[in-house]
Design an enzyme around this catalytic site. Structure first.
Site, PDB file in Angstrom:
ATOM      1  CE  LYS A  52      -3.701  -2.531   2.266  1.00 56.57           C
ATOM      2  NZ  LYS A  52      -4.376  -2.915   3.515  1.00 56.57           N
ATOM      3  CD  GLN A  96      -3.214  -4.614   6.696  1.00 52.13           C
ATOM      4  OE1 GLN A  96      -3.170  -3.617   5.993  1.00 52.13           O
ATOM      5  NE2 GLN A  96      -3.845  -5.712   6.322  1.00 52.13           N
ATOM      6  CG  ASP A 119      -9.243  -0.161   5.464  1.00 50.90           C
ATOM      7  OD1 ASP A 119      -9.085  -0.422   4.260  1.00 50.90           O
ATOM      8  OD2 ASP A 119      -8.477  -0.551   6.364  1.00 50.90           O
TER       9      ASP A 119
END
Ligand code: NAP
Length: 293
Positions: A52, A96, A119
């Protein structure tokens, strides 16, 4: 059979984002900035986060990585999240997953400012998405929608079977496919570990989206001719012939199912790259909103 090429499609999307970043900066704006919080040393998580961050660099974004010990307390992690929420230099950030046992995933999701929740896991974003309002859509389902759209896959009136109901993939995917828009307007069945006659369900799918996390779960004899298959699964399976010692295997038995499918995503090179591109797109949206709320 045609491959739904996530690698190529994500590159096209990334090029578009990179062009937009140039124009954005020409107008005097600082580049979009994505931050990633990584707790602990999980090998797969490190790989995903690094990918990412690298993708950010490629499109001209700024990025930062906040690495924290796997012994961090809930309170300390929430404090770090609060700092990112209040940092005007950050347009969006991700935490994450998975997180260590002492941390409540729900509390973390709730702590992220919905305006920086690229997200799309916060209930405010999930609710807005369900109502077809502006929202950050979770990156994996958003990437799949982008892929279906760019290949002009017909979805209206089709039977879409989603395997898995996680809040990251299956659940939002089922909502997106049933929305009154394109891609969408499908008749959706969402399956999980309590579903009866699962094979019959899979066989009735015009569009199959597999997100169960079980390697080669969907076999050739379970699908009908002409099905469109999106394989979300990525499982690391031991493979001593590889330098890394493992290979990535999807939820769909590619060799068998591709013989009957009209379209199919490979693993790797399907949904994975689209997820990263969709995260970049969400961050670009966050940056645009900062400039024009
Ligand atoms: P998850 O949270 O573990 O959810 C798995 C879902 O599959 C659950 O809803 C579970 O049902 C269902 N399931 C498991 N075994 C089943 C069975 N035998 N029959 C029917 N349903 C079954 O997983 P996830 O986070 O959604 O991820 C799924 C897969 O996608 C994993 O391989 C993951 O690595 C991959 N993934 C890939 C990307 C990408 O970018 N390509 C992104 C995210 C995830 P219950 O709810 O009843 O337990």
């Amino acid at each position: 059979m045609r491959i739904l090429d996530g690698k190529e499609t994500s590159q096209a999307l990334r090029n578009e984002i990179a062009d937009e970043v140039v124009k954005f900066k020409e107008k005097g704006n600082r580049p979009p900035h994505l931050a990633a919080v990584l707790v602990g040393n999980n090998g797969a998580s490190i790989t995903y986060v690094n990918a990412k961050i690298k993708a950010c660099e490629e499109v001209g974004f700024s990025s930062s990585l906040v690495r924290l010990s796997d012994t961090i307390s809930q309170a300390e992690l929430l404090h770090e999240i609060d700092k990112l929420n209040n940092d005007p230099a950050i347009d969006g950030f991700i935490v994450q997953l998975p997180l260590p046992d002492q941390i409540s995933e729900k509390k973390v999701i709730m702590a992220v400012n919905p305006k920086k929740d690229v997200d799309g896991f916060h209930p405010q974003n999930l609710g807005r998405m369900a109502l077809n309002m502006h929202a950050f859509v979770p990156a994996t389902p958003a990437g799949i929608i982008e892929l279906l759209d760019r290949y002009n896959i017909e979805t209206g009136g089709k039977h879409c079977v989603v395997l898995g109901r996680s809040h990251i993939v299956g659940l939002p995917m089922s909502i997106l496919m049933s929305r009154n828009t394109y891609p969408g307007n499908a008749t959706v069945t969402i399956c999980h570990s309590h579903t009866r006659n699962l094979e019959d369900m899979i066989r009735s799918a015009d569009i199959l989206i597999a997100a169960v996390g079980r390697p080669n779960f969907v076999r050739g004899n379970m699908v009908k001719e002409g099905v469109v298959v999106v394989d979300v699964g990525i499982t690391r399976v031991v493979d001593t012939t590889k330098k890394s010692g493992y290979r990535l295997v999807g939820d769909v038995h590619f060799d068998e199912v591709s013989k009957k499918a009209a379209f199919i995503t490979p693993v790797p090179g399907g949904v994975g790259p689209m997820t990263i591109a969709a995260l970049l797109k969400n961050t670009m949206i966050g940056a645009r909103r900062r400039v024009k709320p």
